[in-house]
Design an enzyme around this catalytic site. Structure first.
Site, mmCIF file in Angstrom:
data_model
loop_
_atom_site.group_PDB
_atom_site.id
_atom_site.type_symbol
_atom_site.label_atom_id
_atom_site.label_comp_id
_atom_site.label_asym_id
_atom_site.label_seq_id
_atom_site.Cartn_x
_atom_site.Cartn_y
_atom_site.Cartn_z
ATOM 1 N N CYS A 82 0.807 -1.228 0.000
ATOM 2 C CA CYS A 82 0.000 0.000 0.000
ATOM 3 C C CYS A 82 0.842 1.280 0.000
ATOM 4 C CB CYS A 82 -0.980 0.002 1.172
ATOM 5 S SG CYS A 82 -0.240 -0.306 2.782
ATOM 6 N N ASP A 342 -7.472 5.594 -1.399
ATOM 7 C CA ASP A 342 -7.153 4.346 -0.712
ATOM 8 C C ASP A 342 -6.630 3.298 -1.695
ATOM 9 O OD1 ASP A 342 -6.995 2.252 1.034
ATOM 10 O OD2 ASP A 342 -9.098 2.256 1.616
ATOM 11 N N HIS A 344 -6.090 0.185 -0.917
ATOM 12 C CA HIS A 344 -6.449 -1.149 -0.415
ATOM 13 C C HIS A 344 -7.662 -1.728 -1.136
ATOM 14 C CE1 HIS A 344 -4.236 0.829 2.911
ATOM 15 N NE2 HIS A 344 -3.715 -0.365 3.063
#
Length: 455
Positions: A82, A342, A344
């Site tokens: 990430c 994000d 993820h």
């Protein structure tokens, strides 16, 4: 039959692992992603303009089923990559500013479908069905049904505005291809992992924001694509930006380091340099990366206003950081919350070497928010400086933001004149160096946390 059964079991395990990561690393924000973009109070002013601007940013997330990473059998970065993805997004924003300008927006930005809870959880299930019934690698390419991104020939040959729009879409597609998940992409995950190996990092390791800053710097400096010849990167030392070093970065490299294109040459879709290249420009743009630590175990609340001021600057390309062990890319704020992208979300590999690869999965339709109080103190701040004159203005404006308040003993980072090599870090504070916010003796034992030295 036995081998076939084993293969199906492995596919089943792999698909469920992907679904698990999608849930495990997003349990705090699945539903808010779908509702925030439609909330009328989400941003002040023109909500549609904000959505268009946000969705135009490049969104780089976990991927699976790409070629094995250097020195590793891994074919996915799900669960560990990430921070690298967040760094890629910040670097991509700098390139958007460099090639397309701050006002550019993608024509398909508002046509993206929201990522709601059902979307995030059902995608893996659909992949499972596809893998078991059709034994096809990868996921259904739902994005192939999206809007056409390339103007027609009649449009391209029309007005100057249409020609400019066509050229920018070519730039857009090439920028995305530079971050592809393959060994050829100059700024892709495979390239970053290879550079990380020289720093003792391997695929599957946790990468902190300071390490990623140095990896990004190397990737930009060593990129062979002629389209990247007009831009380089600089990483600050010990929270100190040395102005002479930045100005040197703005100057074109010497003859022995000559590249193949000027900074305003349109990026080429292929990676082979042209047969005859124009001379280098006298100036290069610089991506300035500043790793900082905004507190001890938690972010000091005194830095909240500082972060807001930084994110409000037009030349700021964002902040990579996040929550502990969960990285994200901060692009703005609303009240006491950070707005972020994000990484993820595990998506299937996209082959960016094709001329018409789908672009939809590289753009996020829905922003997320996180309270400043949850922000991890370790982060890297990024700025884009187009020229030495631009840097002088940036330095002047940032110096005002960095003025320590009565409660803050030291600024988050500082500017000094000269080169980094001109300063002896083990020397004491002298009248010739009054602007240094702190000096420490490197011979003393220090306590470290992550990539930073606690002061």
């Amino acid at each position: 039959m036995e081998n076939k059964g084993s293969d199906e079991v492995e596919k089943l395990k792999k698909t469920f692992l992907s679904a698990w990561h999608n849930v495990k690393y997003n349990d705090d924000g699945l539903t808010e992603a779908s509702c925030e973009a439609s909330d009328e109070g989400f941003v002040m002013g023109n909500v549609e303009a904000f959505r268009r601007d946000f969705a135009s940013r490049l969104w780089l997330t976990y991927r699976e089923e790409f070629p094995p990473l250097p020195g590793s059998p891994l074919t996915s970065d799900c669960g560990w990559g990430c921070m690298l993805r967040a760094g890629q997004m910040m670097l991509a924003q700098a390139l958007v500013l460099h090639f397309l300008g701050r006002d550019w927006t993608w024509t398909g930005a508002l046509s993206l479908q929201p990522l709601d809870t059902e979307t995030w959880t059902s995608t893996a299930a659909k992949r499972l069905v596809a893998s078991l019934e059709a034994s096809l690698p990868g996921s259904p390419r739902t994005s192939d049904n999206g809007p056409s991104l390339e103007p027609s020939q009649s449009q391209a040959s029309g007005s100057a505005e249409e020609a400019d729009a066509h050229l920018k879409e070519m730039y857009h597609r090439t920028l995305v291809s530079w971050f592809g998940d393959g060994s050829v992409a100059p700024l892709g995950l495979h390239r970053l992992i290879r550079l990380g190996l020289t720093m003792g990092k391997q695929a599957g390791d946790w990468y902190g924001p300071a390490v990623v800053a140095h990896i990004l710097k190397k990737a930009v400096e060593e990129a062979m694509d002629p389209g990247l010849a007009g831009i380089t990167a600089y990483v600050s030392q010990d929270c100190t930006v040395y102005s002479a070093d930045v100005v040197d970065c703005h100057r074109a490299p010497g003859a022995g380091q000559a590249s193949d294109a000027t900074s305003d040459t349109p990026p080429s879709a292929q990676h082979d340099p042209p047969a005859s290249a124009p001379p280098l420009p006298d100036n290069r743009a610089v991506i300035i990366l500043i790793p900082v630590r905004l507190g001890g175990e938690k972010t000091n609340p005194e830095y909240f206003d500082f972060a807001k001021s930084i994110l409000s600057l037009e030349y700021c390309i964002g902040i990579i950081g996040g929550k502990p062990k969960q990285a994200c890319y901060f692009v703005g704020f609303q009240d006491d919350s950070l707005i972020y992208m994000d990484p993820h979300y595990c998506q299937s590999f996209v082959d960016v070497s094709t001329s018409d690869f789908p672009l939809q999965s590289f753009h996020c339709p829905s922003p997320k928010k996180m309270p400043f109080s949850k922000m991890d103190p370790s982060c890297t701040i990024g700025f884009y400086s187009r020229s030495a004159q631009d840097y002088a203005r940036i330095k002047e404006e940032l110096s005002k933001v960095l003025q320590p308040s009565a409660k803050e003993k030291y600024p988050a980072f500082t500017f000094v004149q000269g080169h980094g090599r001109d300063y002896d870090l083990s020397a004491g504070l002298t009248p010739e160096k009054p602007e240094w916010p702190f000096i420490r003796d490197t011979r003393r034992a220090v306590t470290t946390a992550g990539d930073f030295v606690l002061l």
